[in-house]
Design an enzyme around this catalytic site. Structure first.
Site, mmCIF file in Angstrom:
data_model
loop_
_atom_site.group_PDB
_atom_site.id
_atom_site.type_symbol
_atom_site.label_atom_id
_atom_site.label_comp_id
_atom_site.label_asym_id
_atom_site.label_seq_id
_atom_site.Cartn_x
_atom_site.Cartn_y
_atom_site.Cartn_z
ATOM 1 C CG LEU A 172 -1.904 -1.156 1.393
ATOM 2 C CD1 LEU A 172 -2.874 -0.843 2.517
ATOM 3 C CD2 LEU A 172 -2.639 -1.473 0.115
ATOM 4 C CG HIS A 190 -3.129 1.133 -2.357
ATOM 5 N ND1 HIS A 190 -1.770 1.064 -2.552
ATOM 6 C CD2 HIS A 190 -3.688 0.377 -3.342
ATOM 7 C CE1 HIS A 190 -1.513 0.291 -3.588
ATOM 8 N NE2 HIS A 190 -2.653 -0.137 -4.084
ATOM 9 C CG MET A 236 1.796 8.083 -5.334
ATOM 10 S SD MET A 236 1.292 8.301 -3.602
ATOM 11 C CE MET A 236 2.276 9.737 -3.173
#
Length: 283
Positions: free
Chosen positions: A34, A38, A185
């Site tokens: 993560l 997220h 990301m």
């Protein structure tokens, strides 16, 4: 207190108990490792329901034999820490054998949306995504599910699947979360060397270049794509998978920038296959 559930039966029992109490469930499915992207999806889901469920499962059916299944990054301890900080109430953490038992035979597929963009170079990918998300929806039984817009095609496919298969689930799209220099990301950013990381900004910069050209009145898609290709290939360690301008609802390619057009691209930077997209609104 955050529950960690490793079997389908335990997860279904947990959700069923919450439903009996009249509670609603938000769900964020992930493959783990993560990052802030997220976490932003968890933050979207948290206020929408009484309970927030995160799943962590690296789904083998969406990887072709030559892809990075075995190398996919993992840090479960950090994932659980971030989940707890985000207010997750249950984590579904199954393994491959739990999700796909012996003699597993069923597959979910869509006819049209997977034929474009990433579906061309990853022909097994979206069948695996549709199958595992269907299974997860049946196991977790959410009222709301949140997916990132960075995977624009995936989001479109899941929305279509939910409509076609009559899932009573609201699908929410979360905005792309970027690094300070514009890089979207992604868990696969972990593969980048320092030199490749410098080149990886070419995706977001190419989108910015496209927006500038459209603002100046350029509408020809072939001309715009040629300029984006030349720009991206001026960076080291890059190889273009695709650059497409398309209808954001059907994903069909367009030849001229319309009032609303999706630009989507996939670029190999070193060992990392990176994707990015944006909606372009032409004056």
């Amino acid at each position: 207190m955050m529950d960690i559930l490793k079997t389908k039966a335990d997860m279904q029992a947990w959700s069923a108990a919450k439903k009996r109490e009249g509670k609603t469930i938000s769900f964020v499915p992930t493959m783990g490792y993560l990052h802030k992207g997220h976490v932003s999806l968890l933050e979207i889901g948290k206020p929408l329901s009484d309970e927030l469920v995160l799943s962590i499962f690296v789904n083998p059916t969406q990887f072709a034999p030559n892809e990075d299944l075995d190398a996919y990054p993992s840090n479960i301890r950090n994932d659980l820490d971030l989940a707890q900080q985000a207010g997750v109430t249950a984590v579904f953490l199954p393994d491959k054998n739990e999700m796909y038992g012996p003699n597993y035979q069923t597959r979910v597929s869509l006819d049209h949306l997977p034929q474009y963009l990433c579906g061309r170079s990853r022909p097994v990918h979206f069948g695996g995504v549709a199958t595992v998300v269907t299974k997860l929806f049946n196991i977790v039984m959410p009222d709301v599910a949140v997916f990132g817009k960075k995977d624009f095609q995936q989001l479109a496919i899941i929305r279509q699947m939910v409509k076609d298969l009559d899932f009573n689930i609201q699908i929410i799209g979360g905005e792309i979360i970027r690094e300070e220099d514009g890089l979207a990301m992604s868990s696969r950013n972990a593969y980048l060397t320092p030199e490749q990381r410098t080149s990886a900004v070419c995706l977001s910069k190419a989108i910015s270049l496209l927006k500038q050209r459209v603002a100046k009145g350029i509408r020809s898609v072939p001309d715009l794509v040629r300029e984006m290709e030349a720009f991206i290939l001026s960076f080291e360690h890059t190889r273009i998978d695709y650059i497409e301008l398309c209808n954001p609802r059907t994903l069909e390619p367009v030849e001229t920038v319309q009032a609303e057009t999706l630009v989507a691209l996939a670029v190999q930077v070193g060992k990392s296959r990176l994707i990015d997209n944006a909606l372009i609104e032409a004056p």
